[in-house]
Design a protein around this motif. Sequence first.
Motif, mmCIF file in Angstrom:
data_model
loop_
_atom_site.group_PDB
_atom_site.id
_atom_site.type_symbol
_atom_site.label_atom_id
_atom_site.label_comp_id
_atom_site.label_asym_id
_atom_site.label_seq_id
_atom_site.Cartn_x
_atom_site.Cartn_y
_atom_site.Cartn_z
ATOM 1 N N UNK A 250 0.796 -1.229 0.000
ATOM 2 C CA UNK A 250 0.000 0.000 0.000
ATOM 3 C C UNK A 250 0.829 1.280 0.000
ATOM 4 N N UNK A 251 2.102 1.191 0.396
ATOM 5 C CA UNK A 251 2.909 2.420 0.516
ATOM 6 C C UNK A 251 4.359 2.100 0.114
ATOM 7 N N UNK A 252 5.015 3.046 -0.564
ATOM 8 C CA UNK A 252 6.348 2.769 -1.111
ATOM 9 C C UNK A 252 7.463 2.934 -0.071
ATOM 10 N N UNK A 253 7.360 2.218 1.047
ATOM 11 C CA UNK A 253 8.330 2.426 2.127
ATOM 12 C C UNK A 253 9.666 1.750 1.857
ATOM 13 N N UNK A 254 10.661 2.221 2.601
ATOM 14 C CA UNK A 254 11.979 1.574 2.611
ATOM 15 C C UNK A 254 12.219 1.096 4.044
ATOM 16 N N UNK A 255 13.003 0.028 4.151
ATOM 17 C CA UNK A 255 13.309 -0.511 5.490
ATOM 18 C C UNK A 255 14.816 -0.618 5.667
#
Length: 416
Positions: A250-255
């Motif tokens: 749902x969201x273009x996050x980075x980890x």
Amino acid sequence: MMTSSMLDRYAEVAGPEAVAGLHQMASRFDGQRVVHVNSTRTGGGVAEILFWMVPLMRELGLDVQWEVIEGDARFYEMTKSLHNGLQGRDIMIPPKWADAYHEANRAAAERLGPMLADADFVFIHDPQPAELRSLITDVRGHWVWRCHIDVSHPSRVAWKFLRPFVELYEASIFSMPQFSQAMTHSQFIIAPSIDPLSEKNIELPQEEIDNVRAQFELDPERPLLVQVSRFDRFKDPLGVIEAYRLVRRYAPVQLVLAGGGATDDPEGAEVLNAVQEEAADDPDLHVLFLPGDAHRTINALQRAADIVIQKSTREGFGLTVTEGMWKSKPVIGGNTGGIRLQVFDYGTGFLVNSPEGAAHRILYLLRRPNRIQKIGEAAREFVREYFLNTRHLREYLTLMLGLSHGITDRIFANGE
Ligand code: UDP
């Protein structure tokens, strides 16, 4: 009253009364000898705490030493297993591991015996050097066992091994009441803390944060989740990856999963391998293996984060939670141990019980930037009030005063 430049700087963060109080209490111990013993100088929360506690106690006029117990590979296998057992995993203790434990403690007793026997206060941290008290019989000072780990549900084997050593101490310290044990000696509760002036926690110029972002190829335009931890199964890095993958739908996050090894932790490499395997081929999932002194880098990563994660399944306290909160970040923390002292739903972050729960809360925050900011501000103030090292030091000095006056107050496990 004696003042000093290092402590004066803490007055700016924690308030002048806090520092004045420390001077006042410490004057009672001027020149007294204090020895701390643990099992590593780098990596992990205990080293992090002693790193500031020792010089600050010295500056307050105490004569403080920090000693480290050492052993061979079997000793670290044994103590890691003991650590796992105390945190609730079923373990076995083969005789050759128990022998390695006794050997390392005997060698430390021989090397440090005269110094420890003569000290006014000895703080033995965690299980690794716990046997020392039974090996040094003729002591003049107060001996305290300081337990930093989550011993709320220890395995029978682990506690049976350790308990006879621990019971010989005059007192023990736990991080929260739920960790106290049914023992006959006095037990005290002291929560850990962070050093706001350390490289790990000091304010950083924006440029330095941007440089660290660039160094690790993090996109400044997209949200960043950060978990800093030793590569240890109780820190659940694979669970964090699972949560990240759910959020990514749902969201273009980075980890970022950042961590290094501690010299007393032989399992780190194995866990790191499992994490790297899981993370392969995803350019937005950064597994960073950092050297033990990468404090400013960790500081910058925590500051670069939108949300800090500490999804542990067992946690004595979780200094990384405090560190994230001090940097005004909401923390998604595992609903366990000392994380519960710090994280409150909608207050300073969210407590979660599963990767799904973590993903749900991460998405909740990402969709509400105002909440991220409000919760982050509340988190910082919560740390200022309860989890700075000035409070921690005051509680140590209070305990020392109490012991010198022969207090016998106790808390009991199970509300007895
Ligand atoms: N830490 C570090 N480098 C690493 C991993 C952790 O400096 O690679 C630090 C982290 O910033 C924190 C401490 O080690 O200050 C870990 O303490 P915590 O209580 O979170 O966990 P522990 O390792 O003691 O279980």
